[in-house]
Scaffold this active site. Sequence first.
Site, PDB file in Angstrom:
ATOM      1  N   ASP A 135       2.694   2.543   4.449  1.00 55.83           N
ATOM      2  CA  ASP A 135       1.852   2.765   3.276  1.00 55.83           C
ATOM      3  C   ASP A 135       0.792   1.670   3.182  1.00 55.83           C
ATOM      4  O   ASP A 135      -0.400   1.936   2.972  1.00 55.83           O
ATOM      5  CB  ASP A 135       2.735   2.775   2.026  1.00 55.83           C
ATOM      6  CG  ASP A 135       2.004   3.287   0.797  1.00 55.83           C
ATOM      7  OD1 ASP A 135       0.812   3.636   0.892  1.00 55.83           O
ATOM      8  OD2 ASP A 135       2.633   3.353  -0.270  1.00 55.83           O
TER       9      ASP A 135
ATOM     10  N   ASP B 237      -3.415   2.019   4.456  1.00 61.67           N
ATOM     11  CA  ASP B 237      -4.512   1.764   3.531  1.00 61.67           C
ATOM     12  C   ASP B 237      -5.441   0.679   4.077  1.00 61.67           C
ATOM     13  O   ASP B 237      -6.668   0.762   3.944  1.00 61.67           O
ATOM     14  CB  ASP B 237      -3.973   1.339   2.163  1.00 61.67           C
ATOM     15  CG  ASP B 237      -3.586   2.534   1.309  1.00 61.67           C
ATOM     16  OD1 ASP B 237      -3.609   3.660   1.832  1.00 61.67           O
ATOM     17  OD2 ASP B 237      -3.265   2.346   0.127  1.00 61.67           O
TER      18      ASP B 237
END
Length: 389
Positions: free
Chosen positions: A255, A259
């Site tokens: 995650d 990003d």
Amino acid sequence: MATNGSASKRKGGKLLILPGDHIGPEVVHEALKILDIIEESTGAQFERDFDLCGGCSLDKHKDSVTEAVLKKSEEADAVFFGSAGGPEWGHSQPNPESGLLRIRLRMQIFANLRPCNFVSKSLVHRSPIKEEIIKGVDFMLIRENCGGAYYGNKIEEEDYGCDPWEYKRSEIERVARVAGALAMQHDPPLPVWSADKANVLASSRVWRRIVHEVFDKEFPKVNLRDQLADSLAMLLITKPTAFNGIIVTDNTFGDILSDESGGLTGSLGLLPSASLAGAPAAPGTEPTQGRNNAGGVRGLYEPVHGSAPDISGKGLANPAAQVLSLAMMLRYSFNMHREADVVEEAVARVLDSKEDGGLEVRTGDLGGRAGTREMSEAIQGEVRRLLKV
């Protein structure tokens, strides 16, 4: 009229479309125009079913996704998703984003694929990283999607909270196989970095050991390397091209790192993603896990960007990430590799500078003045030209 001799093999398939919230329906609508052209060119037919997930589902059903939609997602060959969420739903539970998590778990789409590269070399200067450092970056980040700290039996009390960071052998093995299979689709095979925190986390030590077992046994030709996730986060800024190839990691680190990799290119409006239920098969073959009725792998496809409520309804959203997600869907779920390549080439030509022979049509996030429809129409025109429709 088809432009190749394989139109009779192009069956299409069953597609569940969840446009989502705010700019989601806008960019999904434009991306589906590309699918219309693919159907016209190849003779493929896609059965399209539209439904709700996210804030729109909360408004109508008081739930971010209904059981009926979850069942549809299980039965579809692929799910084409827009974006979920917005400030009007605040921090309520269930929140709009929880619907997507439930779909991932129901479909067992355990591997999230996010490419990090420049669709057009003309956009390298838009990266926040110096051009001489970022130029040529090209890696695929694979995030385990259905386990780890984001799932499990959570404890939330007034003065205590706990999220179990758990992984089973089967969960690690299957995502490792996705990384290995993708690496082997290249000649020579791409290198693979496995990112973990084996120096402090027991789950990471198990992760590292099992990933090595899978590669030693099933992908001995692939150069597998270990990298601590925190140092990788730093090196992606200072030496991003050193990781050209494939990075595979768990849910939490994935995650964060995905990003970060999204920020390397300068705009989330160009970044697609796929969440898959098995390893994508090489052209001309079929997957061994997660196979759908179309002969590809079951998956959900969505852009990396959010629902962008600040520009919702203004015709300003960049449709490229949604279109590129469509290209990934064609490649992985429907084995339409040539058409996927054409869509990606069309997007690149639209974005390329005129000096490089492109159209230089760009939305505001890329420093241009084009609106959603104008950019979409330019991409459609290039897809038609390349397919000779």
